[in-house]
Design an enzyme around this catalytic site. Structure first.
Site, short mmCIF file in Angstrom:
data_model
loop_
_atom_site.label_atom_id
_atom_site.label_comp_id
_atom_site.label_asym_id
_atom_site.label_seq_id
_atom_site.Cartn_x
_atom_site.Cartn_y
_atom_site.Cartn_z
N GLU A 119 -5.22 7.16 1.53
CA GLU A 119 -4.08 7.35 2.43
C GLU A 119 -3.16 8.48 1.94
OE1 GLU A 119 -4.17 5.98 5.21
OE2 GLU A 119 -5.04 3.97 5.06
N HIS A 142 2.22 1.32 0.98
CA HIS A 142 1.43 0.80 2.08
C HIS A 142 0.82 -0.51 1.61
CE1 HIS A 142 -1.63 0.06 4.98
NE2 HIS A 142 -2.60 0.33 4.14
P1 13P Z 1 -7.29 3.06 -1.08
O1 13P Z 1 -8.05 2.15 -2.00
O2 13P Z 1 -8.00 4.36 -0.82
O3 13P Z 1 -5.87 3.26 -1.57
O4 13P Z 1 -7.20 2.36 0.36
C1 13P Z 1 -6.63 1.10 0.56
C2 13P Z 1 -6.06 0.91 1.94
O5 13P Z 1 -5.30 -0.03 2.15
C3 13P Z 1 -6.40 1.89 3.01
O6 13P Z 1 -5.58 1.73 4.11
ZN ZN Z 2 -4.60 -0.26 4.25
#
Ligand code: 13P
Ligand code: ZN
Length: 269
Positions: A119, A142
């Site tokens: 992200e 996030h």
């Molecule tokens: P990542 O492991 O690449 O951070 O992705 C996790 C996620 O929640 C994608 O929306």
């Molecule tokens: Zn996610």
């Protein structure tokens, strides 16, 4: 072991906050497998020795041009890394990146060549937007909060400010501590530049935005405060669900009570 955090207590404190929040995300059940990601703008802690550190990765493209990030440094969760692991070992499950002068690419500089989150386009677009606005916000989060995500599986909560008003009305603290409410972004492919663009657009009006049927994206001065905003919103969702489970639709605070709060706490909306 050599670490960028050695003899840099202020930088170490920021990374330790990330580790603490990562532990909370796991405990709350919001961070299944590698779910969720965190980035923090750490440019203010960067000294000449950090500026001189060589790249430990090849040059990677961001996928978009972000003019305000020239020479900035970020701590980023690693892609496919688990929050529950990051909680104990933040520099094995995340890394520090330097944005290059073309404002479109970056390199990893410490401690290990851990590839940043998928992200990253959204996170870096948001940091670029925050700097352009002169915002004091340095952290973005996030995560996948169960009850808030569940609410996005019905059309009515996707209409502008319907979920915000319902969540605010469940308990006074939610409006006090998440005073700009919850923005809504219709379903968009995770990791895409389209999702990044939609996110910065929505952050004009909100500190926390919902990616429909996926998770929230929150910004604040540091990662603890970003987490707190999501936590109070999800608490309200839990109160709503508890009332529904007792067999009734909760009344919610009245519009008058909400107005009274807004004035007494000097809230923006
Ligand atoms: P990542 O492991 O690449 O951070 O992705 C996790 C996620 O929640 C994608 O929306
Ligand atoms: Zn996610």
């Amino acid at each position: 072991m050599e670490s960028i955090l050695n003899n840099r207590p202020a930088l170490a404190a920021e990374v330790n906050k990330v580790a603490e929040v990562a532990g909370y995300l796991w405990q709350k059940g919001w961070a299944e497998r590698n779910g969720g990601n965190i980035t923090v703008n750490i440019t203010e802690y960067v000294d000449d020795a950090i500026k001189a550190m060589p790249a430990i990765s090849e040059v990677k493209q961001i996928g978009t041009v972000l003019p305000h990030l020239k020479g900035c440094y970020f701590y980023c969760k690693g892609t496919q890394k688990r929050m529950r692991d990051l909680a104990r070992w933040p520099m094995e499950n995340g890394s520090v990146i330097r944005i290059l002068d073309d404002c479109a690419s970056y390199v990893i500089i410490a401690d290990h060549p851990v590839m940043p989150t998928s992200e990253l386009p959204s996170h870096l677009s948001v940091h670029n937007y925050l700097i352009a606005k002169g915002s004091p916000y340095k952290a973005s989060l996030h995560t996948h909060p169960i009850e808030l995500v569940a609410m996005t599986h019905t059309k009515k909560f996707l209409e502008k400010d319907v979920a915000t008003n319902l969540l605010w009305s469940m308990i006074p603290e939610t409006k006090a501590f998440c005073p700009r409410g919850l923005g809504i972004i219709p379903y968009t492919l995770p990791g895409s530049v389209e999702l990044a663009d939609a996110t910065i657009h929505e952050l004009d009006d909100y500190d926390v935005v919902m990616w429909e049927k996926h998770g929230v994206f929150a910004v604040d001065v540091d990662i603890m405060s970003a987490f707190d905003q999501v936590d109070v919103l999800n608490k309200s969702a839990l109160i709503y669900i508890a009332a529904k489970n007792m067999g009734f639709e909760p009344d919610g605070m009245s519009q008058e009570q909400m107005k009274e709060m807004t004035v007494a706490f000097n809230l923006p909306k």
